[in-house]
Design an enzyme around this catalytic site. Structure first.
Site, PDB file in Angstrom:
ATOM      1  N   TYR A 177      54.494  34.765  28.821  1.00 22.72           N
ATOM      2  CA  TYR A 177      54.871  35.994  29.498  1.00 22.72           C
ATOM      3  C   TYR A 177      53.716  36.592  30.292  1.00 22.72           C
ATOM      4  O   TYR A 177      53.857  36.868  31.483  1.00 22.72           O
ATOM      5  CB  TYR A 177      55.463  36.986  28.490  1.00 22.72           C
ATOM      6  CG  TYR A 177      56.071  38.212  29.098  1.00 22.72           C
ATOM      7  CD1 TYR A 177      56.067  39.411  28.405  1.00 22.72           C
ATOM      8  CD2 TYR A 177      56.634  38.197  30.354  1.00 22.72           C
ATOM      9  CE1 TYR A 177      56.617  40.546  28.951  1.00 22.72           C
ATOM     10  CE2 TYR A 177      57.177  39.331  30.917  1.00 22.72           C
ATOM     11  CZ  TYR A 177      57.166  40.510  30.207  1.00 22.72           C
ATOM     12  OH  TYR A 177      57.706  41.632  30.748  1.00 22.72           O
TER      13      TYR A 177
ATOM     14  N   GLU B 206      52.997  36.349  39.074  1.00 27.48           N
ATOM     15  CA  GLU B 206      53.834  37.156  39.958  1.00 27.48           C
ATOM     16  C   GLU B 206      53.014  38.221  40.674  1.00 27.48           C
ATOM     17  O   GLU B 206      53.105  38.387  41.890  1.00 27.48           O
ATOM     18  CB  GLU B 206      54.951  37.824  39.149  1.00 27.48           C
ATOM     19  CG  GLU B 206      55.972  36.838  38.599  1.00 27.48           C
ATOM     20  CD  GLU B 206      56.926  37.481  37.603  1.00 27.48           C
ATOM     21  OE1 GLU B 206      57.184  38.696  37.722  1.00 27.48           O
ATOM     22  OE2 GLU B 206      57.410  36.777  36.709  1.00 27.48           O
TER      23      GLU B 206
END
Lengths: 301, 322
Positions: free
Chosen positions: A223, A230
């Site tokens: 994660y 991103e």
């Protein structure tokens, strides 16, 4: 919302003549409302917790979806998807698992062929777009009720992925060579393979502990990895957006409206700050519940 | 691992008027301070008594129910009339900090009124410095300011003098949510309408006149409906009745729609959007319409549930359609 009570500390006063010496309150009949879960209920909860396709519980991001007892009870209230829906969902999840495996294999082959890990995006661009966009179907699944998950939460998660693929990586060609793209693509690939196989096995009532463990453990690394990828990609795209005035409209115009995509992207990046910790710690909490649940479960067996 | 908040139990012996309250805790049942209560007591009185021993939970915050997952009991319910035997078990739930509806409404409506005027007068730091305190040369901008301000003044006055609320309070966090929505959208709309680079409507005065007509009709309609709803319910009561058209032609929309106040409200905002030809206004209307449709459907459903003879022609918010 439910308040936890402070005990007032009083005990019933003794003395038969006292109006307060009523018989002690009858213990309620043993029911699921009052006592800890019985065997079968534990199993149902376990299944419900694993079958819940909270998109937010993608290994990449735990959602605000509630798991454990409350989902168990709501899954017990709703009927499970019928046989046709289950068959369709199994096919869907198998296809998605296969798709992300294709992407994984594509990445490995490209790496071996090129000898370096730069610019691997181009070798898996098409399957990545296809299968990540295909995840939009999951919103539909929630909307029609064959998956007991919140539509809002699922939409939020899927749209953020689709946004990154199309509105950032596809639209700003200059970032496609960035290493940050590989970072989030790898994170997503591993996560999605595990997640979709998790759902497949759950639907078939045959979940290997390894998959459950992987889903609820690997996110700890994947994660943050995905989020970093991103954010770095969006950050890399900013100067090109500014330069080209991409997706922006300025005054004056007929509809008296303006939109600055550059500012919008910055807002998106800022929004990660409150969201990421919440989702992350929620997944950690889920992990503790689900994995310790299985421990108890195994003890009974 | 119970998903229940521990509740307290409440015993009412058949022949006595004294009752004992028990609290349930993880260690077993423990009585709270015993209180004297009449069997004819209403829930409101019980809540008040409860507050005396637990001052942090004022009555508005208490939800008492017979079943932990059931509906909350109303303040007017009388204990004896409830479906309980000699032993009544009431479950308590804390609704969280509460704030009165009137306070919330006044705050959320005063904001847009004030914020729009900040943009209209082009207060410094909103637009470039050369535009400070200047005035738009388009008449539609002045008209829009009058309409917008009138709308929110009307809402404030209705909150103070017209509306009769079913509930006294709502959860505290709602005020933040609601104010963000109203104030945020007001600022966004006002920014564009009062911008120095504002473009007036494409079809000029014709478009503005038509839009103004729609706006005025819908404002009058909305007000008429509010007055009609107020007259349905005597002051201080919480009775619910089916609303019917009155002599006022604006209320004839009740023939077709359960919540014509929402219909007129959407109409007003559509009129305002046409008047200003501003996309943010149209988006605000759309969001508002979505929310009001949800409310109207809920209201329509509860009307249908409560009244057997509810007129079948009525739709929730849009005649014949929605």
């Amino acid at each position: 919302m439910a308040a936890l009570w402070a005990v007032s500390g009083l005990r019933p006063r003794p003395g038969p003549a006292s109006p307060w010496s009523l018989p002690p309150p009858p213990r309620p009949a043993k029911s699921s409302l009052w006592c800890s879960r019985t065997e079968s209920e534990l199993r149902v909860l376990d299944m419900a917790a694993s079958a819940v396709a909270t998109a937010a519980s993608k290994g990449n991001g735990g959602g605000g979806g509630r798991s454990g007892p409350s989902e168990g009870s709501s899954a017990r209230k709703k009927k499970f998807p019928g046989p046709l829906a289950t068959a369709y969902l199994v096919i869907y999840n198998v296809v998605m698992t296969a798709g992300w495996l294709v992407i994984a294999v594509g990445l490995v082959r490209a790496y071996l062929a090129k000898g370096s890990y730069h610019s691997l995006y181009y070798s898996i661009e098409k399957p990545l777009k296809f299968f990540q966009t295909g995840a939009l179907l999951e919103i539909l699944h929630c909307a029609i009720g064959i998956v007991p998950s919140s539509v809002v939460l699922t939409s939020f998660q899927v749209m953020s992925r689709v946004f990154l693929i199309w509105a950032v990586t596809h639209s700003v060609k200059e970032v496609q060579t960035e290493d940050s793209v590989l970072l989030f693509v790898t994170a997503w690939t591993i996560t999605e393979i595990i997640r979709y196989s998790f759902y497949t096995f759950s639907l078939l009532n045959h979940l290997p502990y390894l998959i459950k463990w992987a889903r609820y453990t690997l996110f700890i690394v994947l994660y943050p990895m995905g989020v970093s990828g991103e954010l770095l990609t969006i950050y890399a795209a900013l100067p090109f957006v500014r330069q080209a005035g991409l997706y922006s409209i300025s005054l004056p115009n007929k509809y008296n409206f303006s939109f600055d995509y550059y500012a919008f992207l910055i807002l998106i990046m800022i929004s990660y700050i409150p969201l990421f910790p919440q989702l992350y710690f929620h997944m950690i909490h889920q992990r503790r519940k689900v994995l310790s649940h299985t421990e108890e479960h195994k003890k009974f067996e | 691992m119970t998903d229940l908040s521990p509740g307290w139990r409440f015993w009412m012996p058949r022949q006595g008027k004294s009752c004992v309250f028990w609290t349930r805790t993880p260690r077993g049942d423990v009585p709270a301070l015993p209180l004297q209560v009449e069997p004819q007591a209403t829930i409101a009185e019980i809540k008040n008594l409860f507050t005396k021993t637990h001052p942090q939970w004022y009555p508005a915050r208490q939800s008492l129910r017979l079943d932990p997952k059931g509906k909350s009991l109303k303040d007017e319910d009388i204990l004896q009339k409830l479906p309980v035997g000699t032993t009544a078990t009431l479950y308590f739930r804390d609704l969280g900090a509460q704030i009165s509806w009137v306070t919330v409404f006044l705050t959320e409506y005063a904001g847009p009124l004030f914020i729009y005027l900040l943009f209209y007068f082009r207060v410094p730091f909103l637009y470039g410095h050369k535009y400070d305190f200047t005035s738009s040369r388009h008449s539609v901008v002045h008209l829009a300011c009058i309409c917008h301000s009138f709308h929110y003044v009307k809402r404030l006055l209705e909150t103070l003098f017209v509306h009769r609320f079913s509930h006294g309070t709502m959860p505290l966090r709602n005020i933040f949510k609601n104010c963000t929505y109203y104030w945020g959208f007001a600022a966004w709309m006002a920014y564009y309408i009062n911008h120095p680079l504002y473009t007036p409507p494409t079809y000029g005065a014709q478009q503005v006149k038509l839009a103004l007509a729609i706006f005025v009709i819908c404002q009058l309609g909305n007000f008429s409906i509010h007055m009609a709803l107020r007259d349905l319910r005597p002051a201080g009561s919480k009775t619910r009745k089916i609303p019917y058209p009155t002599k006022n032609p604006f209320t004839w929309l009740f023939l077709l729609v359960s919540c014509p106040n929402y219909t007129y409200e959407v109409g007003s905002w559509i009129g305002f959007a046409i008047m200003t030809q501003c996309l943010p206004v149209a988006l605000f209307s759309l969001v508002g319409f979505t929310q009001m449709t949800i409310w109207a459907k809920g209201k329509h459903r509860s009307y249908l549930k409560e009244f057997r003879d509810y007129p079948p022609l009525r739709m929730p918010i849009v005649p014949f359609l929605l």
